[in-house]
Design an enzyme around this catalytic site. Structure first.
Site, PDB file in Angstrom:
ATOM      1  N   SER A 506       0.854  -1.183   0.000  1.00 43.55           N
ATOM      2  CA  SER A 506       0.000   0.000   0.000  1.00 43.55           C
ATOM      3  C   SER A 506       0.899   1.244   0.000  1.00 43.55           C
ATOM      4  O   SER A 506       1.731   1.404  -0.889  1.00 43.55           O
ATOM      5  CB  SER A 506      -0.952  -0.036   1.193  1.00 43.55           C
ATOM      6  OG  SER A 506      -1.999   0.883   1.033  1.00 43.55           O
ATOM      7  N   HIS A 619      -7.849  -5.211  -1.494  1.00 47.58           N
ATOM      8  CA  HIS A 619      -6.689  -4.574  -0.868  1.00 47.58           C
ATOM      9  C   HIS A 619      -6.251  -5.295   0.411  1.00 47.58           C
ATOM     10  O   HIS A 619      -5.106  -5.144   0.837  1.00 47.58           O
ATOM     11  CB  HIS A 619      -7.014  -3.109  -0.569  1.00 47.58           C
ATOM     12  CG  HIS A 619      -5.812  -2.250  -0.331  1.00 47.58           C
ATOM     13  ND1 HIS A 619      -4.851  -2.024  -1.289  1.00 47.58           N
ATOM     14  CD2 HIS A 619      -5.401  -1.566   0.777  1.00 47.58           C
ATOM     15  CE1 HIS A 619      -3.909  -1.220  -0.802  1.00 47.58           C
ATOM     16  NE2 HIS A 619      -4.214  -0.943   0.450  1.00 47.58           N
TER      17      HIS A 619
END
Length: 645
Positions: A506, A619
């Protein structure tokens, strides 16, 4: 420790205790044959002892005791939708609801005769043979997908008759429903439009609303100036305590404690105006699967208990009536869930320590004695040596004090030189702790040392520190990381200064990309779920507008040169480090096209790279994705490091 040892863990969450001292909680394990997770409800006494399990097929979550402690309600997956079940006699559960859209969360009424629950229901009839229409942002959300005109609304159901009533309607979402202590009101959070300013057009706001149970009238309690994440009643029943922030620094704004009257819109007041502590749990770990943290609560004397993120640990803090804040838990732990016993003399909590994944603990508030109630990982701890973890602090390039840790094998040979893997966390407004982490343990077991720090932008070190990276990506945050690397290389004689790796996901993946585009110090790199091109990220991510503005302070029309200059993709010709790229194909936070662009560009310039896309993965796939993907991820990472370190 090997990647496949992931199968040996048990993850704990959602503890609840009844007046008789019986604790119910959720244990999560991996079903290797089905390649998914099983969740079961277990029971243990608050005095410890043997553990009992509610018979099921691994589809139970969210246990909640009735006010008298006799009945236990929980959610069970039925044909893909969660429904409320009640169990009175052990292992005999009765289904209460058959709601067509399933149940989100629920709560017993104070009298035990009703349940309050949420469900995502359609507010607009959208024909399937027409194009999908969007007129506002966001039209997609990570973990949810494209907007589907379903909204989270509030319902109440009679526990005896089964009669169900919908309490709220409209094109908005509600969350965190709760009964008032006397049962006359139902309160909830609702997302509303904030007051726009030139600098904060996308300000996020949650307000508290109340419903009068008798009249069904709805009142707005708060004044649309705060992003409220949690609330609870103080003992007088007419005052609410809020965990909230004013969004002054966007997602980098620390939470604070407020109080407000629950009977009408009234001025809010800060409970501890000088407190510089991030309220809540903002620690990152692959040993947690449940999100969120509990609301604060008060004891009989009016002292408040909250979770606080500070200096690499998450502890339970007590705010006394005179405003003093003190930690009531000891040692460096990552406490992610806690509840209060009926006598308000003990706290039951779930925590991760440096040597052990999550277990259940009891704290005596009078003596401070802490007792572990479960021991799920005793056998695992006997089969391998957990890594040695050492905390350090160093002065960064500008004198800012930064906290970090280095992990290494416990039984190092004298004079042995170990390769070093630098790990970078996401967020950036999050925090590493020195607690147990499966990925890091695997790397140490492979013979590597692992370092990780909390650079500026991390929570846990005050508001000024948390906001320090906003509008300045790749500057102070990058220099903190490289200063930390220099400190470790000069301070630990067992580290091989010539064999270095860097990895992150991320925001940490973005920073990894940036690092290898700025320096050739590293032999090997791994980036996952990352950002590579701010220009396309702006329009593709579900938070592209707000996040780009926060991290860079610009947009593609007025500042395209800035966005491109700060994009690792712009400097791809300078990347010579062998780079492994991993991404979930259904990631809406950092869309997979970001990795596709980087891989394509690296191949164009004949660099050493590999791209791995994980199907049907978003994610959070490294914490909640298919177990086989999580193991494959670690196998690919360790193989890549071994090949190029």
């Amino acid at each position: 420790m090997k990647p496949e040892d992931l199968y040996k863990y048990t993850w704990l969450s959602d503890a609840a205790v009844n007046p008789q001292g019986k604790i119910a909680y959720v244990e999560r394990t991996i079903n290797k044959e089905k390649n998914n997770y099983a969740t079961n409800i277990c029971f243990v006494s608050s005095n410890g002892g043997s553990i009992a399990k509610l018979s099921n097929e691994g589809k139970d979550t969210f246990p909640a005791w009735s006010p008298d402690g006799i009945s236990l309600a929980f959610l069970r997956d039925v044909d893909g939708k969660k429904q409320i079940f009640i169990v009175k006699e052990e292992n005999h559960a009765v289904q209460l609801t058959n709601h067509s859209h399933g149940i989100g969360s629920f709560q017993w009424s104070p009298c035990g005769d009703y349940f309050l629950f949420t469900s995502r229901v359609p507010e607009v009839d959208v024909s399937t043979d027409q194009g999908k229409v969007y007129v506002d942002l966001p039209f997609k959300s990570e973990g949810i997908g494209l907007k589907d005109e379903k909204y989270n609304h509030l319902f109440v159901i009679d526990t005896k008759e089964g009669e169900c009533t919908q309490l709220t309607t409209g094109t908005f979402h509600i969350s965190s429903p709760a009964w008032s202590p006397d049962g006359t009101e139902i309160l909830y959070l609702r997302n509303t439009k904030g007051i726009s300013t030139d600098k904060q057009e996308n300000k996020k706001i949650n307000d508290v609303f109340s419903i009068n149970v008798t009249t069904s009238l709805i009142d707005k309690i708060t004044d649309s100036s705060l992003l409220i994440s949690k609330f609870n009643f103080l003992p007088n029943e007419k005052t609410l305590v809020l965990v909230a922030n004013n969004q002054e620094f966007g997602s980098g704004t620390q939470n604070q404690l407020y109080k407000v009257s629950s009977d009408n819109i009234s001025p809010k007041s800060l409970l501890s105006p000088t407190l510089d502590l991030q309220i809540g749990n903002y620690a990152l770990s692959d040993m947690k699967f449940a999100g969120g943290y509990p609301a604060p609560f008060a004891d009989l004397e009016g002292n408040l208990y909250v979770l606080g993120t500070k200096h690499g640990s998450v502890k339970i803090y007590r705010r006394s009536r005179n405003g003093d804040f003190t930690a009531v838990t000891n040692c460096d732990k990552d406490i992610y869930h806690y509840i209060q016993t009926e006598d308000k003399k003990h706290l039951i909590y779930l925590a991760i320590t440096k040597d052990c994944p999550g277990e259940l603990y009891k704290l005596d508030l009078l003596t401070g004695e802490e007792v572990r109630l479960t021991n799920y990982h005793e056998e695992l701890n006997h089969t391998f040596d957990a890594a040695e973890v050492e905390e350090f602090w160093f002065n960064s390039f500008d004198g800012t004090k930064i906290q970090g840790w280095i992990m290494s094998p416990k039984h190092k040979l004298v004079g042995e030189k170990l390769p070093l893997i630098l790990q970078i966390h996401g967020g950036p407004h999050a925090m590493y702790t020195g607690t147990f982490n499966h990925e890091f343990q695997v790397l140490v077991s492979k013979g590597y040392s692992v370092m990780f720090i909390n650079p500026r932008g991390s929570f846990g070190y005050g508001q000024d520190f948390a906001k320090a990276c906003r509008g300045e990506f790749g500057e102070g945050d990058y220099q903190d990381i490289m200063s930390g690397l220099d400190y470790v290389l000069s301070s630990y004689t067992f580290v091989d200064t010539q064999r270095l790796g860097v990895s992150g996901g991320s925001y940490g993946g973005l920073m990894t990309n940036w690092i290898v585009s700025q320096t050739n110090r590293f032999n090997v790199a791994i980036t996952h779920r990352s950002i590579t091109n701010w220009v396309s990220f702006y329009g593709m991510s579900d938070i592209g507008i707000s996040y780009t503005d926060a991290m860079l302070g610009g947009n593609p029309w007025e500042n395209i040169s800035l966005l491109w200059e700060k994009s690792p993709l712009a400097h791809v010709k300078s990347i010579n480090t062998p780079l492994l790229i991993l991404h979930g194909e259904e990631d809406l936070r950092c869309p997979v096209e970001q990795s596709d662009q980087l891989f394509t560009a690296l191949k164009k310039w004949d660099r050493t790279t590999k791209l791995i896309r994980f199907p049907k993965s978003n994610h959070t796939f490294m914490k909640n994705g298919k177990p086989s993907y999580r193991i494959h991820f670690l196998e690919e990472v360790t193989d890549w490091i071994e090949a190029y370190i």
